[in-house]
Design an enzyme around this catalytic site. Structure first.
Site, PDB file in Angstrom:
ATOM      1  N   GLU A 162       0.818  -1.209   0.000  1.00  0.00           N
ATOM      2  CA  GLU A 162       0.000   0.000   0.000  1.00  0.00           C
ATOM      3  C   GLU A 162       0.855   1.263   0.000  1.00  0.00           C
ATOM      4  O   GLU A 162       0.419   2.331   0.427  1.00  0.00           O
ATOM      5  CB  GLU A 162      -0.979  -0.038   1.173  1.00  0.00           C
ATOM      6  CG  GLU A 162      -1.844  -1.289   1.143  1.00  0.00           C
ATOM      7  CD  GLU A 162      -3.332  -1.040   1.212  1.00  0.00           C
ATOM      8  OE1 GLU A 162      -3.723   0.036   1.673  1.00  0.00           O
ATOM      9  OE2 GLU A 162      -4.094  -1.932   0.800  1.00  0.00           O
ATOM     10  N   HIS A 230      -3.158   2.169   8.119  1.00  0.00           N
ATOM     11  CA  HIS A 230      -1.803   2.379   7.597  1.00  0.00           C
ATOM     12  C   HIS A 230      -0.925   2.938   8.724  1.00  0.00           C
ATOM     13  O   HIS A 230      -1.424   3.602   9.640  1.00  0.00           O
ATOM     14  CB  HIS A 230      -1.792   3.380   6.439  1.00  0.00           C
ATOM     15  CG  HIS A 230      -2.461   2.871   5.197  1.00  0.00           C
ATOM     16  ND1 HIS A 230      -3.335   3.651   4.461  1.00  0.00           N
ATOM     17  CD2 HIS A 230      -2.385   1.683   4.559  1.00  0.00           C
ATOM     18  CE1 HIS A 230      -3.773   2.946   3.424  1.00  0.00           C
ATOM     19  NE2 HIS A 230      -3.215   1.761   3.468  1.00  0.00           N
ATOM     20  N   CYS A 347      -2.225  11.541   3.837  1.00  0.00           N
ATOM     21  CA  CYS A 347      -2.776  10.598   2.846  1.00  0.00           C
ATOM     22  C   CYS A 347      -2.793  11.210   1.456  1.00  0.00           C
ATOM     23  O   CYS A 347      -2.627  10.510   0.456  1.00  0.00           O
ATOM     24  CB  CYS A 347      -4.203  10.211   3.222  1.00  0.00           C
ATOM     25  SG  CYS A 347      -4.322   8.957   4.516  1.00  0.00           S
TER      26      CYS A 347
END
Length: 418
Positions: A162, A230, A347
């Site tokens: 990711e 995350h 992000c």
């Protein structure tokens, strides 16, 4: 001259709240709400403007074409007749969170002296698994100078990757050799651990990193279970500073000790759970902030406005500033539309340390270009999207026209054939 560039994902015209991301508590909480794509994109543009005004180098990536008809074709489906859940996965605007676009190793860290980028496969979530081909096309355009950059395809989808949301770098200056930290998950209680250690190890090999200056760190199961899907929801690093919640890592003491052994210049800034709970840290996205170096050399933390509205978080930040700690400035930005879908300032950006002169200038922005982008968004982005009405022909046409308009405005026609 190597400088850090923050490449933000421009929030796409299909931005909606379908609640597709298991383990992302904000995404789940706001599922079914009416989104505001135009306001969301304008908020993102203003965040980029803040960075420019702070003296930072700023880039951007364009939204992906939506709906993802090629992906649906592979499933034997057509968008207008697909079941709603499948259509929602094809209409996702989650590529706006550019931290998941790739993992980046700057030239000083790599064996061949080039900046290496590996596009993330994002295989854990269906709505993100189809992003990588278009992302890879953008990376190969933006970083097309093969003497300076090596752009890799995704690691095999057997191993979840990711991107930079699970990666940190420590260095004594962006242009100097650094230590690269790959954070992986093993389990997250009820939620999937999205970053596999096998993927992180593969990227380290592909990038030609020095094993003596590369660490693989396990994320805390408690943090994942609390909604830190995350690592960048509970930890962030920049230059000599590692800023983390007490519960970020599975082995907190061992992690800090290992990092300090190979990077003695470490400034470890920890937020105790007794002062800011995991719940407050995740709700406010205190750690999903941009930790950057200003031209003055000061470290600045760019936080979402939710940090100011969370008493424990704001109290901790004010106390840290008053203590003359390593983080010297806090800048507040409004990215509420992104936050409501589970993505904060960190992000929204991919960090690339390189010489800006070697980047395709179409992917770099200044205030004038941001003004032009804001005009396109104001003219073409939908004002609101009801997640229950994603298969409206009117919406599909508007989303496609908006994408064409932004690609044309940035003269990135090569992407339309990607």
């Amino acid at each position: 001259m190597i400088r850090e560039i923050n490449f933000d994902g421009l929030i796409g015209p299909s931005h909606n709240y379908a609640g597709l991301s298991l383990g992302n508590l904000a995404s789940t909480k706001n599922a079914g709400d009416v989104s505001q794509p135009r306001a969301a994109a304008l908020q993102g543009i203003e965040k980029m403007r803040t960075n420019v005004q702070l003296g930072l180098v700023q880039g951007l990536f364009v939204p992906q074409p939506r709906p993802a008809v090629g992906w649906l074709e592979q499933l034997g489906a057509e968008y207008m007749t697909a079941d709603h859940a499948l259509a929602a996965n094809a209409m996702s605007a989650s590529a706006m969170w550019a931290a998941n676009a790739a993992t980046v190793s700057p030239a000083p860290d790599t064996a061949d002296g080039r900046c290496h980028l590996t596009v993330a496969n994002l295989r854990t979530m269906a709505h993100r698994s189809h992003e990588w081909p278009f992302t890879l096309a953008q990376l190969r355009l933006a970083f097309g100078n093969e003497e300076q950059f090596a752009v890799h395809g995704p690691v095999p989808t057997a191993f979840g990757d990711e991107g930079a949301a699970n990666f940190m770098r420590l260095c004594e200056g962006h242009g100097r050799e650094g230590v690269e930290l790959f954070v992986y998950g093993v389990t997250g209680g009820p939620y999937p651990a999205r970053q596999h250690i096998e993927a992180s190890r593969a990227i380290a090999r592909l990038h030609g990193l020095d094993p003596a200056k590369t660490l693989f760190i396990q994320q805390s199961e408690e943090a994942i279970a609390a909604g830190a899907f995350h690592n960048d929801v509970v930890a962030v690093a920049n230059e000599t500073i590692l800023f983390a919640h007490e519960k970020a890592f599975a082995d907190r003491d061992g992690t800090v000790e290992r990092v300090r052994e190979i990077f003695p210049a470490l400034d470890y800034v920890e937020v105790p759970a007794s002062e800011v709970s995991l719940e407050d840290a995740i709700r406010s996205y205190l750690f999903n902030a941009q930790l950057v170096s200003l031209p003055t050399g000061e470290a600045c933390l760019i936080v979402p406005s939710e940090c100011r509205e969370t008493p424990s978080v704001w109290k901790w930040l004010q106390a840290h500033l008053a203590s003359n700690g390593p983080i010297r400035k806090v800048e507040v930005v409004d990215v509420r539309q992104s936050m409501a879908n589970g993505g904060g300032p960190a992000c929204l950006r991919l960090r690339v340390a390189c010489d800006p002169d070697h980047v395709d200038p179409r992917f770099l922005v200044d205030e004038a270009k941001l003004d032009a982008l804001a005009t396109v968004v104001s003219n073409h982005w939908p004002e609101a999207i009801d997640a229950r009405e994603l298969q409206s022909k009117t919406l599909v046409n508007q989303v496609r026209q908006a994408h064409a308009a932004i690609v044309e405005a940035l003269n990135l026609g090569e992407l339309t054939s990607s």
